[in-house]
Scaffold this motif. Sequence first.
Motif, PDB file in Angstrom:
ATOM      1  N   PHE A 282       1.213  -1.160   0.391  1.00  0.00           N
ATOM      2  CA  PHE A 282       0.271   0.412   0.174  1.00  0.00           C
ATOM      3  C   PHE A 282       0.697   1.718   0.015  1.00  0.00           C
ATOM      4  CE2 PHE A 282      -2.781  -2.911   1.716  1.00  0.00           C
ATOM      5  CZ  PHE A 282      -4.074  -2.546   1.043  1.00  0.00           C
ATOM      6  N   HIS A 283       1.104   2.111  -0.497  1.00  0.00           N
ATOM      7  CA  HIS A 283       1.186   3.579  -0.509  1.00  0.00           C
ATOM      8  C   HIS A 283       1.119   4.084   0.833  1.00  0.00           C
ATOM      9  CE1 HIS A 283       2.785   6.943  -2.796  1.00  0.00           C
ATOM     10  NE2 HIS A 283       2.179   7.733  -1.522  1.00  0.00           N
ATOM     11  N   GLY A 284       2.054   4.847   0.733  1.00  0.00           N
ATOM     12  CA  GLY A 284       2.149   5.850   2.342  1.00  0.00           C
ATOM     13  C   GLY A 284       2.618   4.650   3.325  1.00  0.00           C
ATOM     14  N   THR A 285       2.521   3.078   3.651  1.00  0.00           N
ATOM     15  CA  THR A 285       2.928   3.230   4.652  1.00  0.00           C
ATOM     16  C   THR A 285       4.936   3.427   5.413  1.00  0.00           C
ATOM     17  OG1 THR A 285       3.510   1.296   3.238  1.00  0.00           O
ATOM     18  CG2 THR A 285       1.372   0.663   4.138  1.00  0.00           C
TER      19      THR A 285
ATOM     20  N   TRP B 287      -7.555   1.313  -1.987  1.00  0.00           N
ATOM     21  CA  TRP B 287      -6.175   1.019  -2.917  1.00  0.00           C
ATOM     22  C   TRP B 287      -5.896   1.913  -2.984  1.00  0.00           C
ATOM     23  CZ3 TRP B 287      -4.746   4.401  -6.519  1.00  0.00           C
ATOM     24  CH2 TRP B 287      -5.156   5.580  -7.170  1.00  0.00           C
ATOM     25  N   TYR B 288      -5.594   3.473  -1.943  1.00  0.00           N
ATOM     26  CA  TYR B 288      -4.937   4.428  -2.553  1.00  0.00           C
ATOM     27  C   TYR B 288      -4.133   4.802  -1.212  1.00  0.00           C
ATOM     28  CZ  TYR B 288      -9.297   5.843   0.022  1.00  0.00           C
ATOM     29  OH  TYR B 288      -9.781   6.024  -0.020  1.00  0.00           O
ATOM     30  N   GLY B 289      -3.838   3.898   0.129  1.00  0.00           N
ATOM     31  CA  GLY B 289      -3.516   4.444   1.310  1.00  0.00           C
ATOM     32  C   GLY B 289      -4.175   2.980   1.652  1.00  0.00           C
ATOM     33  N   VAL B 290      -3.256   3.213   3.712  1.00  0.00           N
ATOM     34  CA  VAL B 290      -4.141   2.092   4.449  1.00  0.00           C
ATOM     35  C   VAL B 290      -5.383   3.434   5.417  1.00  0.00           C
ATOM     36  CG1 VAL B 290      -2.273   0.415   4.247  1.00  0.00           C
ATOM     37  CG2 VAL B 290      -1.558   2.706   6.059  1.00  0.00           C
ATOM     38  N   LYS B 291      -6.250   2.571   6.413  1.00  0.00           N
ATOM     39  CA  LYS B 291      -6.490   2.967   7.286  1.00  0.00           C
ATOM     40  C   LYS B 291      -6.080   3.106   8.647  1.00  0.00           C
ATOM     41  CE  LYS B 291     -10.763   0.409   4.652  1.00  0.00           C
ATOM     42  NZ  LYS B 291     -11.754   0.034   4.582  1.00  0.00           N
ATOM     43  N   PHE B 292      -5.106   4.078   8.201  1.00  0.00           N
ATOM     44  CA  PHE B 292      -4.557   4.161   9.592  1.00  0.00           C
ATOM     45  C   PHE B 292      -5.296   5.356  10.523  1.00  0.00           C
ATOM     46  CE2 PHE B 292      -3.840   8.682  10.334  1.00  0.00           C
ATOM     47  CZ  PHE B 292      -4.130   8.904   9.044  1.00  0.00           C
ATOM     48  N   GLU B 293      -6.385   5.715  10.328  1.00  0.00           N
ATOM     49  CA  GLU B 293      -6.774   6.570  11.059  1.00  0.00           C
ATOM     50  C   GLU B 293      -7.914   5.622  12.290  1.00  0.00           C
ATOM     51  OE1 GLU B 293      -7.892   6.492   8.364  1.00  0.00           O
ATOM     52  OE2 GLU B 293      -8.241   8.806   7.541  1.00  0.00           O
ATOM     53  N   GLU B 294      -8.413   4.163  11.581  1.00  0.00           N
ATOM     54  CA  GLU B 294      -8.284   3.173  12.620  1.00  0.00           C
ATOM     55  C   GLU B 294      -8.412   2.363  13.189  1.00  0.00           C
ATOM     56  OE1 GLU B 294     -10.512  -0.101  10.218  1.00  0.00           O
ATOM     57  OE2 GLU B 294     -12.431   1.122   9.606  1.00  0.00           O
ATOM     58  N   SER B 295      -6.403   2.586  13.087  1.00  0.00           N
ATOM     59  CA  SER B 295      -6.091   1.869  14.115  1.00  0.00           C
ATOM     60  C   SER B 295      -5.569   2.625  15.294  1.00  0.00           C
ATOM     61  CB  SER B 295      -4.465   1.334  12.850  1.00  0.00           C
ATOM     62  OG  SER B 295      -3.999   1.119  13.970  1.00  0.00           O
TER      63      SER B 295
ATOM     64  N   LYS C 158      -9.298  -3.766  -1.063  1.00  0.00           N
ATOM     65  CA  LYS C 158      -8.180  -3.163  -1.219  1.00  0.00           C
ATOM     66  C   LYS C 158      -8.352  -2.358  -2.852  1.00  0.00           C
ATOM     67  CE  LYS C 158      -3.710  -3.284  -2.619  1.00  0.00           C
ATOM     68  NZ  LYS C 158      -2.092  -3.039  -2.974  1.00  0.00           N
ATOM     69  N   LYS C 159      -9.794  -2.907  -3.435  1.00  0.00           N
ATOM     70  CA  LYS C 159     -10.730  -2.104  -4.206  1.00  0.00           C
ATOM     71  C   LYS C 159     -10.986  -1.095  -4.490  1.00  0.00           C
ATOM     72  CE  LYS C 159     -14.158  -4.385  -7.512  1.00  0.00           C
ATOM     73  NZ  LYS C 159     -15.360  -3.775  -7.501  1.00  0.00           N
TER      74      LYS C 159
END
Length: 283
Positions: A214-217, A261-269, A257-258
């Motif tokens: 994923f982009h941004g990781t 696809w552009y980044g991860v749900k970092f907020e939820e984590s 991912k569908k």
Amino acid sequence: MNQYRIATIQDLSCFGKCSLTVAVPLMSAMGLEVCPIPTAILSTHTDGFTGWTFRDLSEDIPKIVEHWKKEGLTFDAVSTGYLGSISQIGMVSDFFDTFPGMLRVVDPVMADHGKLYTGFTLEYAAEMTKLCAKADVIVPNLTEAAFMLNEPYIATGYDEEYIHALLQRLTALGCRTAVVTGVIYDGAHQGAVAYDSKTGKYFEHFNENIDVTFHGTGDIFTSALAGALTLELGMQRALEIAVDYTVDCIRRTMDDKKNHWYGVKFEESIPFMLKLLDKCKCE
Ligand code: PXL
């Protein structure tokens, strides 16, 4: 109680979850006072989108730094990420000189999977290597490490001895500590390994190797690491927090991912990140 203050210098990609849109909320959630210097404004990040807008903010950077200096502001740390040009690398170097004594974390964002990102040159890589020499902690992936050392990129099949020697060569460029990300020894695990050239100590932390990118990781990893180091948690805990948080972000996004696809749900984590930090306080 003292609140730690960190400056962070990278672009603002308005859509796509990377660089400042990750660094500011994540390190704020960690309890730091985060002071961004946006190097450029883009409508989206550049990985998978086409036709994005780009406004270069280079002109503003020295003025922001001059004003901060005039106000007598001080910083415990600075972290840097994606920079758009060689001249901006020089501005970051000047920032380091203007505010001596802070922890300097440089992620030499410029390459991955054996290749430089579009628009980046060998000259840029050489200048970024000089900036890394002035840092306390650098956070390259294996591709960036290879470009910094003018060595071939080795994607797989390396061992611990190779990674340790690579880290020693990176610190020999001038920084105290090198952290290399995306290390996979056995296929089942992925993580990061660090070397502190002052103490001669190695640190490492691994988690599950999830075969999805994923982009941004990388930006998430460096923000979590820089945040934890600024909080004075030490390199071992900082690695554990950065690796485990990044993996948790990926796990929460990989089944979607569908759409995402552009980044991860970092907020939820973020609650998971706070639990990791609480655990450090209890130890
Ligand atoms: O995640 C690094 C990054 C940040 N910002 C922009 C990028 C990239 C990587 O390609 O294009 C604009």
